[in-house]
Design a protein around this motif. Structure first.
Motif, PDB file in Angstrom:
ATOM      1  N   PHE A  17      56.967   5.704  11.676  1.00 47.26           N
ATOM      2  CA  PHE A  17      56.504   6.691  12.666  1.00 47.26           C
ATOM      3  C   PHE A  17      55.029   6.426  12.985  1.00 47.26           C
ATOM      4  O   PHE A  17      54.620   6.348  14.154  1.00 47.26           O
ATOM      5  CB  PHE A  17      56.693   8.105  12.099  1.00 47.26           C
ATOM      6  CG  PHE A  17      56.766   9.198  13.132  1.00 47.26           C
ATOM      7  CD1 PHE A  17      56.318   9.029  14.437  1.00 47.26           C
ATOM      8  CD2 PHE A  17      57.295  10.448  12.785  1.00 47.26           C
ATOM      9  CE1 PHE A  17      56.396  10.055  15.380  1.00 47.26           C
ATOM     10  CE2 PHE A  17      57.373  11.484  13.718  1.00 47.26           C
ATOM     11  CZ  PHE A  17      56.918  11.283  15.013  1.00 47.26           C
ATOM     12  N   GLN A  18      54.242   6.254  11.929  1.00 45.69           N
ATOM     13  CA  GLN A  18      52.799   6.025  12.157  1.00 45.69           C
ATOM     14  C   GLN A  18      52.567   4.706  12.900  1.00 45.69           C
ATOM     15  O   GLN A  18      51.734   4.637  13.803  1.00 45.69           O
ATOM     16  CB  GLN A  18      52.041   6.040  10.833  1.00 45.69           C
ATOM     17  CG  GLN A  18      50.536   5.856  11.023  1.00 45.69           C
ATOM     18  CD  GLN A  18      49.742   6.338   9.828  1.00 45.69           C
ATOM     19  OE1 GLN A  18      49.772   7.511   9.468  1.00 45.69           O
ATOM     20  NE2 GLN A  18      49.031   5.425   9.202  1.00 45.69           N
ATOM     21  N   ASP A  19      53.316   3.673  12.513  1.00 46.10           N
ATOM     22  CA  ASP A  19      53.162   2.386  13.209  1.00 46.10           C
ATOM     23  C   ASP A  19      53.535   2.522  14.684  1.00 46.10           C
ATOM     24  O   ASP A  19      52.955   1.843  15.544  1.00 46.10           O
ATOM     25  CB  ASP A  19      54.026   1.300  12.539  1.00 46.10           C
ATOM     26  CG  ASP A  19      53.419   0.821  11.229  1.00 46.10           C
ATOM     27  OD1 ASP A  19      52.245   1.155  10.960  1.00 46.10           O
ATOM     28  OD2 ASP A  19      54.128   0.130  10.474  1.00 46.10           O
ATOM     29  N   LEU A  21      53.106   5.259  16.506  1.00 47.93           N
ATOM     30  CA  LEU A  21      51.983   5.935  17.168  1.00 47.93           C
ATOM     31  C   LEU A  21      50.824   4.971  17.409  1.00 47.93           C
ATOM     32  O   LEU A  21      50.153   5.034  18.435  1.00 47.93           O
ATOM     33  CB  LEU A  21      51.492   7.114  16.322  1.00 47.93           C
ATOM     34  CG  LEU A  21      52.501   8.239  16.081  1.00 47.93           C
ATOM     35  CD1 LEU A  21      51.844   9.350  15.279  1.00 47.93           C
ATOM     36  CD2 LEU A  21      53.029   8.781  17.396  1.00 47.93           C
TER      37      LEU A  21
ATOM     38  N   PHE B  98      53.934  16.052   8.299  1.00 51.14           N
ATOM     39  CA  PHE B  98      52.915  15.151   7.759  1.00 51.14           C
ATOM     40  C   PHE B  98      51.995  14.762   8.908  1.00 51.14           C
ATOM     41  O   PHE B  98      52.385  14.813  10.080  1.00 51.14           O
ATOM     42  CB  PHE B  98      53.538  13.947   7.054  1.00 51.14           C
ATOM     43  CG  PHE B  98      54.080  12.865   7.953  1.00 51.14           C
ATOM     44  CD1 PHE B  98      55.279  13.025   8.629  1.00 51.14           C
ATOM     45  CD2 PHE B  98      53.398  11.668   8.107  1.00 51.14           C
ATOM     46  CE1 PHE B  98      55.780  12.023   9.458  1.00 51.14           C
ATOM     47  CE2 PHE B  98      53.892  10.651   8.921  1.00 51.14           C
ATOM     48  CZ  PHE B  98      55.084  10.832   9.597  1.00 51.14           C
ATOM     49  N   GLY B 100      49.794  11.923   8.607  1.00 49.92           N
ATOM     50  CA  GLY B 100      49.411  10.522   8.527  1.00 49.92           C
ATOM     51  C   GLY B 100      49.600   9.991   7.131  1.00 49.92           C
ATOM     52  O   GLY B 100      49.975  10.739   6.214  1.00 49.92           O
ATOM     53  N   LEU B 101      49.370   8.708   6.983  1.00 49.41           N
ATOM     54  CA  LEU B 101      49.447   8.078   5.669  1.00 49.41           C
ATOM     55  C   LEU B 101      48.539   6.860   5.656  1.00 49.41           C
ATOM     56  O   LEU B 101      47.915   6.545   6.664  1.00 49.41           O
ATOM     57  CB  LEU B 101      50.884   7.710   5.294  1.00 49.41           C
ATOM     58  CG  LEU B 101      51.649   6.790   6.204  1.00 49.41           C
ATOM     59  CD1 LEU B 101      52.647   5.977   5.385  1.00 49.41           C
ATOM     60  CD2 LEU B 101      52.423   7.615   7.221  1.00 49.41           C
ATOM     61  N   ARG B 102      48.458   6.211   4.504  1.00 49.89           N
ATOM     62  CA  ARG B 102      47.510   5.102   4.291  1.00 49.89           C
ATOM     63  C   ARG B 102      46.082   5.563   4.579  1.00 49.89           C
ATOM     64  O   ARG B 102      45.282   4.821   5.159  1.00 49.89           O
ATOM     65  CB  ARG B 102      47.841   3.907   5.176  1.00 49.89           C
ATOM     66  CG  ARG B 102      49.239   3.342   5.005  1.00 49.89           C
ATOM     67  CD  ARG B 102      49.398   2.131   5.922  1.00 49.89           C
ATOM     68  NE  ARG B 102      50.768   1.750   6.098  1.00 49.89           N
ATOM     69  CZ  ARG B 102      51.403   1.745   7.278  1.00 49.89           C
ATOM     70  NH1 ARG B 102      50.775   2.113   8.372  1.00 49.89           N
ATOM     71  NH2 ARG B 102      52.648   1.359   7.347  1.00 49.89           N
ATOM     72  N   MET B 106      46.671  11.149  11.972  1.00 48.57           N
ATOM     73  CA  MET B 106      47.091  11.043  13.372  1.00 48.57           C
ATOM     74  C   MET B 106      46.731  12.311  14.153  1.00 48.57           C
ATOM     75  O   MET B 106      46.937  12.390  15.343  1.00 48.57           O
ATOM     76  CB  MET B 106      48.607  10.809  13.454  1.00 48.57           C
ATOM     77  CG  MET B 106      49.103   9.558  12.738  1.00 48.57           C
ATOM     78  SD  MET B 106      48.559   8.028  13.551  1.00 48.57           S
ATOM     79  CE  MET B 106      47.223   7.564  12.471  1.00 48.57           C
ATOM     80  N   LEU B 110      53.499  15.908  12.599  1.00 46.58           N
ATOM     81  CA  LEU B 110      54.664  15.028  12.712  1.00 46.58           C
ATOM     82  C   LEU B 110      55.808  15.562  11.854  1.00 46.58           C
ATOM     83  O   LEU B 110      55.610  15.861  10.668  1.00 46.58           O
ATOM     84  CB  LEU B 110      54.276  13.611  12.280  1.00 46.58           C
ATOM     85  CG  LEU B 110      53.056  13.033  13.015  1.00 46.58           C
ATOM     86  CD1 LEU B 110      52.653  11.684  12.420  1.00 46.58           C
ATOM     87  CD2 LEU B 110      53.324  12.908  14.511  1.00 46.58           C
ATOM     88  N   TYR B 148      65.689  13.046  13.417  1.00 40.68           N
ATOM     89  CA  TYR B 148      65.929  11.872  12.577  1.00 40.68           C
ATOM     90  C   TYR B 148      67.432  11.687  12.362  1.00 40.68           C
ATOM     91  O   TYR B 148      68.142  12.647  12.018  1.00 40.68           O
ATOM     92  CB  TYR B 148      65.304  12.063  11.206  1.00 40.68           C
ATOM     93  CG  TYR B 148      63.799  12.010  11.157  1.00 40.68           C
ATOM     94  CD1 TYR B 148      63.144  10.805  10.915  1.00 40.68           C
ATOM     95  CD2 TYR B 148      63.040  13.157  11.311  1.00 40.68           C
ATOM     96  CE1 TYR B 148      61.761  10.752  10.830  1.00 40.68           C
ATOM     97  CE2 TYR B 148      61.659  13.118  11.238  1.00 40.68           C
ATOM     98  CZ  TYR B 148      61.024  11.911  10.996  1.00 40.68           C
ATOM     99  OH  TYR B 148      59.668  11.864  10.919  1.00 40.68           O
TER     100      TYR B 148
END
Lengths: 266, 281
Positions: A17-19, A21, B98, B100-102, B106, B110, B148
């Motif tokens: 999902f993040q990739d 965006l 969520f 964002g991650l890493r 964002m 989400l 999803y």
């Protein structure tokens, strides 16, 4: 490119999902469904567009002077380049634009305009002063009661909100006209010589003003924490030995009355 | 002014600081956006403190990222706790999502897949956040645009089960239920009826943008009639839950929000009269 199966794990789905965006991969589309009314790519586009538009809006709010200079189309181009190079790593969008001036200074074609870089530095410093830690400035009476020997070791601290800048364009003057001009029409003149500026917030209103050359030297020495005799020495080459102490004392009074000094020690 | 009853509130927005201080109108509490006040000093905290002296407040965050696979951000949690010590909020809320991650954010809410794996993950994190903050967390249902393929549960089943497992409370955003119901073609009333009665802590009301084939939760428009109708149903199911109108963009004059709040008050009063036990002649 990451590809996600329909039964992707939570980690796989979030990464994909993040990739999506960040426009690194379109693999996430395989993990979501079309509806009866519309396809999944359009729906995912709501998220992808919102990501960029939200951050452009944040930069627009933080950098109205840059918008005034660049106009919407060029500002949008610049903002998208920054967003692509500097994804947000902070929980608050308040800090998203922190690296913009350095980005502009290091990145063609933006590094071709010192006026734009100067405006970015000035606007970020103004924003930083706006919500910097509060501190009560000292009053002039606090220094009047000091014994003469105290001045031998007297040093000062400025307000936490105080920023020093040296600008080669008259961006603060242009910034004051930012709401009077159509975006894109804000003209910024080059300064006759590089000019030193101080930005600080004594109460809730942020102040800024230009500094004389010896005033900038003196203020920088004060910010370093040097004692009063050394402050005087710092401006000897500019004003002469016989004038240095009177000039330093006079400027110190101006700063105290302007609410720039937070504390002193001796 | 100190109000005793916490019923109809508004989001605290900088555009309205001065008007709230001078002429607040009929409002009994405010919801402050947590991240906007996680700053060292200056005007935002000045107004927050001043308005807090007169009104109860809730803190509402957007970056807890409770569903993320990243480790919990303890720096963020510490800052939130510091802010909570300052504000002494009635409750602290954030979103079931969520962001964002890493280490990236964002800055969007989400949606999560509604799977057993996600449920376990989120329930564990909610409990750890509650331990950190020393209070129950209130989580809001988000608007979403995608479903999803991996989801095993409905959103309402997921939320109800999460509340049960983690002991959290629910901020029921009526507009978000409406938006997601349209986008994912479910019955909004089914969602409302599935919420555990003793866990709904607060309602949100807001506007949105209808694009024909889908609705985008923009929070920049007045509340539409269909959402008011759904709100009436929410009040029937969950009486006496504090209501708040949330406008995040295209901020209107304060008086317009007070008028919308009056409409919420009128609907809640009407529901109360309809559902009050009738006197026996």
């Amino acid at each position: 490119m990451s590809i996600v199966s329909n039964a992707g794990s939570l980690a796989d789905l979030q990464r994909a999902f993040q990739d999506y965006l960040l426009e690194k991969s379109d693999g996430f589309a395989a993990a979501v469904r079309d509806t009866k009314k519309i396809d999944r790519v359009t729906l995912l586009g709501v998220y992808r567009d919102a990501y960029t538009l939200r951050l452009i809006e944040v930069l627009t709010i933080d950098y109205p002077g840059l918008m005034g200079m660049a106009g919407p189309a060029d500002f949008d181009y610049m903002a998208r380049a920054y967003i692509a190079a500097h994804p947000s790593h902070h929980p608050s969008v308040r800090w998203f634009g922190r690296g913009l001036a350095d980005f502009l200074a290091a990145t063609p074609p933006f590094n071709g305009s010192q006026a734009v870089i100067d405006m970015a530095r000035f606007e970020w410093a103004m924003g930083d002063a706006f919500d910097a830690p509060n501190a009560q400035p000292i009053g002039a009476e606090a220094l009047m009661t000091l014994q003469p020997e105290a001045w031998e070791t007297l040093s000062f601290a400025v307000l936490p909100s105080l920023h020093r800048l040296t600008l080669t364009f008259d961006v603060p003057q242009a910034w004051q006209r930012r709401d009077e001009e159509e975006p894109g029409n804000l003209e910024v003149e080059p300064s006759a010589r590089p000019t030193d500026w101080a930005i600080w917030r004594p109460e809730r209103m942020t102040n800024f003003r230009s500094l004389e050359a010896d005033e900038a030297v003196l203020l920088d020495a004060l910010i370093e924490g040097r004692p009063f005799p050394e402050l005087c020495e710092a401006i000897v080459p500019m004003v002469g030995e016989d004038q240095a102490m009177a000039r330093a004392a006079g400027l110190l009074r101006v700063w105290v009355e302007g609410g720039m000094i937070a504390s002193f020690a001796h | 002014m100190v109000t005793e009853k916490v019923d109809f509130g508004l989001g605290l927005r900088p555009e309205h600081f001065e008007e709230i201080a001078a002429n607040p109108g009929r409002v009994s509490w405010f919801e402050a956006l947590s991240e906007n006040y996680m700053v060292p000093g200056g005007s935002p905290l000045h107004w927050l403190d001043q308005i807090r002296r007169d009104y109860p407040m809730a803190l509402h965050g957007v970056s807890l990222s409770i569903g993320s696979i990243d480790p919990l951000d303890t720096t963020y949690l510490d800052e939130l706790k510091t802010l909570a010590d300052r504000v002494q909020p009635m409750w602290i809320s954030d979103h079931l999502c969520f962001t964002g991650l890493r280490g990236m954010n964002m800055h969007d809410l989400l949606p999560l897949p509604y799977t057993e794996e996600a449920l376990n993950h989120v329930a564990d994190r909610v409990m750890r956040v509650q331990d950190h903050l020393g209070r129950r967390l209130v989580l809001e249902n988000v608007s979403s645009y995608v479903t999803y393929a991996a989801s095993e549960l409905n959103e309402w089943e997921f939320i109800a089960e999460l509340a049960k497992r983690s002991d959290c409370e629910i901020l029921l955003d009526v507009n978000n239920v409406y938006v997601s119901a349209f986008n994912h073609e479910f019955d909004a009333r089914t969602f409302l009826r599935a919420m555990p009665k003793d866990r709904v802590r607060q309602f949100h009301l807001a506007g949105h943008e209808h694009r024909g084939t889908h609705i985008v939760d923009t929070h920049d428009h007045p509340i539409v009639p269909d959402v008011w109708e759904l709100y009436a149903e929410a009040v029937r199911l969950f009486p006496n839950v504090p209501t708040m109108i949330e406008r995040d963009a295209n901020i209107p004059p304060y008086a317009e929000l007070l008028e919308e709040l009056d409409e919420a008050r009128r609907i809640a009063e009407q529901v109360r009269r309809e559902t009050a036990p009738k006197a026996v002649a």
